[in-house]
Design a protein around this motif. Structure first.
Motif, PDB file in Angstrom:
ATOM      1  N   UNK A  26      -5.284  32.923   3.510  1.00 42.92           N
ATOM      2  CA  UNK A  26      -4.369  33.573   1.602  1.00 42.92           C
ATOM      3  C   UNK A  26      -4.782  33.004   1.309  1.00 42.92           C
ATOM      4  N   UNK A  27      -5.539  31.766   0.678  1.00 46.48           N
ATOM      5  CA  UNK A  27      -5.964  30.891  -0.264  1.00 46.48           C
ATOM      6  C   UNK A  27      -7.357  31.639  -0.596  1.00 46.48           C
ATOM      7  N   UNK A  28      -8.424  31.369   1.589  1.00 49.12           N
ATOM      8  CA  UNK A  28      -9.425  32.017   1.033  1.00 49.12           C
ATOM      9  C   UNK A  28      -9.417  33.074   0.261  1.00 49.12           C
ATOM     10  N   UNK A  29      -8.793  34.231   1.222  1.00 47.11           N
ATOM     11  CA  UNK A  29      -8.201  36.014   1.115  1.00 47.11           C
ATOM     12  C   UNK A  29      -8.182  36.196  -0.675  1.00 47.11           C
ATOM     13  N   UNK A  30      -7.438  35.278  -0.948  1.00 42.76           N
ATOM     14  CA  UNK A  30      -6.560  35.150  -2.327  1.00 42.76           C
ATOM     15  C   UNK A  30      -8.464  35.130  -3.466  1.00 42.76           C
ATOM     16  N   UNK A  31      -9.265  34.219  -2.529  1.00 42.64           N
ATOM     17  CA  UNK A  31     -10.087  34.051  -3.396  1.00 42.64           C
ATOM     18  C   UNK A  31     -11.505  35.300  -3.388  1.00 42.64           C
ATOM     19  N   UNK A  32     -11.514  35.227  -2.144  1.00 44.19           N
ATOM     20  CA  UNK A  32     -12.708  36.310  -2.417  1.00 44.19           C
ATOM     21  C   UNK A  32     -11.679  37.757  -2.994  1.00 44.19           C
ATOM     22  N   UNK A  33     -10.856  37.569  -2.721  1.00 45.92           N
ATOM     23  CA  UNK A  33      -9.973  39.609  -3.404  1.00 45.92           C
ATOM     24  C   UNK A  33     -10.601  38.604  -5.247  1.00 45.92           C
ATOM     25  N   UNK A  34     -10.514  37.885  -5.357  1.00 46.14           N
ATOM     26  CA  UNK A  34     -10.600  37.099  -7.242  1.00 46.14           C
ATOM     27  C   UNK A  34     -11.625  37.946  -7.293  1.00 46.14           C
ATOM     28  N   UNK A  35     -12.538  36.968  -6.215  1.00 41.29           N
ATOM     29  CA  UNK A  35     -14.338  37.522  -6.792  1.00 41.29           C
ATOM     30  C   UNK A  35     -14.151  39.097  -6.488  1.00 41.29           C
ATOM     31  N   UNK A  36     -13.537  40.323  -5.750  1.00 40.34           N
ATOM     32  CA  UNK A  36     -13.612  40.978  -5.190  1.00 40.34           C
ATOM     33  C   UNK A  36     -13.100  42.603  -6.708  1.00 40.34           C
ATOM     34  N   UNK A  37     -12.160  41.296  -7.308  1.00 41.60           N
ATOM     35  CA  UNK A  37     -11.536  42.348  -7.856  1.00 41.60           C
ATOM     36  C   UNK A  37     -12.224  42.347  -8.980  1.00 41.60           C
ATOM     37  N   UNK A  38     -13.177  41.432  -9.651  1.00 37.83           N
ATOM     38  CA  UNK A  38     -13.964  41.047 -10.423  1.00 37.83           C
ATOM     39  C   UNK A  38     -15.356  41.736 -10.769  1.00 37.83           C
ATOM     40  N   UNK A  39     -16.105  41.613  -9.392  1.00 36.25           N
ATOM     41  CA  UNK A  39     -17.454  42.161  -9.068  1.00 36.25           C
ATOM     42  C   UNK A  39     -16.586  44.283  -9.373  1.00 36.25           C
ATOM     43  N   UNK A  40     -15.889  44.436  -8.825  1.00 37.47           N
ATOM     44  CA  UNK A  40     -15.403  45.328  -8.401  1.00 37.47           C
ATOM     45  C   UNK A  40     -14.924  46.143 -10.500  1.00 37.47           C
ATOM     46  N   UNK A  41     -14.106  44.937 -11.380  1.00 38.87           N
ATOM     47  CA  UNK A  41     -13.872  45.279 -13.023  1.00 38.87           C
ATOM     48  C   UNK A  41     -15.932  45.644 -13.548  1.00 38.87           C
ATOM     49  N   UNK A  42     -16.807  44.536 -12.968  1.00 41.49           N
ATOM     50  CA  UNK A  42     -18.070  44.654 -13.429  1.00 41.49           C
ATOM     51  C   UNK A  42     -18.432  45.410 -13.449  1.00 41.49           C
ATOM     52  N   UNK A  43     -18.555  46.354 -11.965  1.00 36.63           N
ATOM     53  CA  UNK A  43     -19.223  47.815 -11.460  1.00 36.63           C
ATOM     54  C   UNK A  43     -18.886  49.110 -12.499  1.00 36.63           C
ATOM     55  N   UNK A  44     -17.155  48.415 -12.496  1.00 41.79           N
ATOM     56  CA  UNK A  44     -16.341  49.709 -13.355  1.00 41.79           C
ATOM     57  C   UNK A  44     -16.590  49.960 -14.717  1.00 41.79           C
ATOM     58  N   UNK A  45     -17.081  48.848 -15.173  1.00 43.05           N
ATOM     59  CA  UNK A  45     -17.087  48.688 -16.606  1.00 43.05           C
ATOM     60  C   UNK A  45     -18.604  49.143 -16.743  1.00 43.05           C
ATOM     61  N   UNK A  46     -19.470  48.699 -15.959  1.00 41.07           N
ATOM     62  CA  UNK A  46     -21.048  49.201 -16.158  1.00 41.07           C
ATOM     63  C   UNK A  46     -20.970  51.016 -15.438  1.00 41.07           C
ATOM     64  N   UNK A  47     -20.808  50.638 -14.809  1.00 40.94           N
ATOM     65  CA  UNK A  47     -20.227  52.606 -14.608  1.00 40.94           C
ATOM     66  C   UNK A  47     -19.932  53.416 -16.265  1.00 40.94           C
ATOM     67  N   UNK A  48     -18.411  52.597 -16.309  1.00 40.05           N
ATOM     68  CA  UNK A  48     -17.974  53.352 -17.977  1.00 40.05           C
ATOM     69  C   UNK A  48     -19.359  53.596 -19.220  1.00 40.05           C
ATOM     70  N   UNK A  49     -19.676  52.587 -19.468  1.00 35.78           N
ATOM     71  CA  UNK A  49     -20.548  52.108 -19.996  1.00 35.78           C
ATOM     72  C   UNK A  49     -21.541  52.955 -19.822  1.00 35.78           C
ATOM     73  N   UNK A  50     -22.538  53.088 -18.559  1.00 33.53           N
ATOM     74  CA  UNK A  50     -22.968  53.980 -18.401  1.00 33.53           C
ATOM     75  C   UNK A  50     -22.896  55.759 -18.761  1.00 33.53           C
ATOM     76  N   UNK A  51     -22.047  55.921 -17.961  1.00 34.27           N
ATOM     77  CA  UNK A  51     -21.130  57.320 -18.665  1.00 34.27           C
ATOM     78  C   UNK A  51     -20.986  57.142 -20.116  1.00 34.27           C
ATOM     79  N   UNK A  52     -20.578  56.286 -20.581  1.00 33.53           N
ATOM     80  CA  UNK A  52     -20.445  56.289 -22.610  1.00 33.53           C
ATOM     81  C   UNK A  52     -21.647  56.538 -22.985  1.00 33.53           C
ATOM     82  N   UNK A  53     -22.531  55.745 -22.630  1.00 35.41           N
ATOM     83  CA  UNK A  53     -23.982  56.485 -23.208  1.00 35.41           C
ATOM     84  C   UNK A  53     -24.425  57.543 -22.668  1.00 35.41           C
ATOM     85  N   UNK A  54     -24.357  58.051 -21.137  1.00 36.37           N
ATOM     86  CA  UNK A  54     -25.288  59.448 -21.434  1.00 36.37           C
ATOM     87  C   UNK A  54     -24.543  59.832 -22.117  1.00 36.37           C
TER      88      UNK A  54
END
Length: 201
Positions: A26-54
């Motif tokens: 559970x503690x390992x999954x929690x760290x993985x989930x945090x990392x995944x959420x951070x990556x997902x947010x970063x990807x989502x923000x990058x995609x959003x910024x890309x869409x805004x730029x387009x």
């Protein structure tokens, strides 16, 4: 004490099997989930910024096209307005010329009307004079012979007693002719063939 030692001391193997690894996972999954959420947010923000730029790029391109089209339309309107102004100036010049020409024609018409009246008056006078019949011979004779020639035909040499009659006769003849005026009776005193005196030279 290590974590493994704690787990060994627990009597219930089932609990150990259930809780130990789950807590760790559970503690390992929690760290993985945090990392995944951070990556997902970063990807989502990058995609959003890309869409805004387009979207911004599309908007800027559309704005540029619209501004260019409006500029071309404005140029076209300016050219049209300039053409209209040139046309208006040309029409005004033509109108001024036509008014001037109209005034000139009016003056000419008045002048021609006046001349027409004068010619009609002259024609009436000539018509009155034309009631007398004139004969111009092509034969060369002396004054006496010419008078006798006329008398033989029931006429006489012409008597010119008005200016109009003189102008009429002048318009008929191109060379010298005899008229009914002489000083045959008394030298130096001119008389017409009807014995009336010469009133004007």
């Amino acid at each position: 004490m290590d974590l493994e030692d704690i787990y060994e001391n627990v009597e219930n193997d089932d609990i150990k099997d259930i809780t130990g690894p789950q807590t760790q996972n559970h503690s390992q999954d929690g760290g993985k989930d945090g990392k995944c959420r951070g990556r997902r947010c970063l990807v989502l923000m990058t995609v959003c910024l890309g869409l805004i730029c387009v979207l911004l790029l599309v908007f800027i391109t559309l704005q540029h096209i619209t501004i260019t089209a409006e500029r071309d339309l404005l140029k076209s309107y300016k050219n049209t307005v300039e053409e209209f102004n040139h046309t208006i100036i040309s029409l005004q010049d033509n109108y001024t010329d036509l008014r001037s020409e109209k005034d000139q024609l009016k003056n000419k018409f008045s002048s021609l009307s006046q001349k027409k009246l004068e010619l009609e008056t002259e024609l009436r006078k000539l018509y009155e004079l034309g009631k007398d019949r004139f004969f111009i011979s092509s034969e060369l004779k002396s004054w006496s012979e010419s008078r006798q020639y006329c008398r033989d035909r029931g006429a006489d040499l012409v008597i010119i007693n008005t200016k109009e009659k003189q102008q009429f006769i002048s318009s008929l003849v191109k060379e010298r002719v005899w008229i009914g005026l002489s000083d045959i009776e008394t030298e130096g005193i001119m008389k017409w063939v009807d014995n009336s005196p010469l009133k004007q030279g």
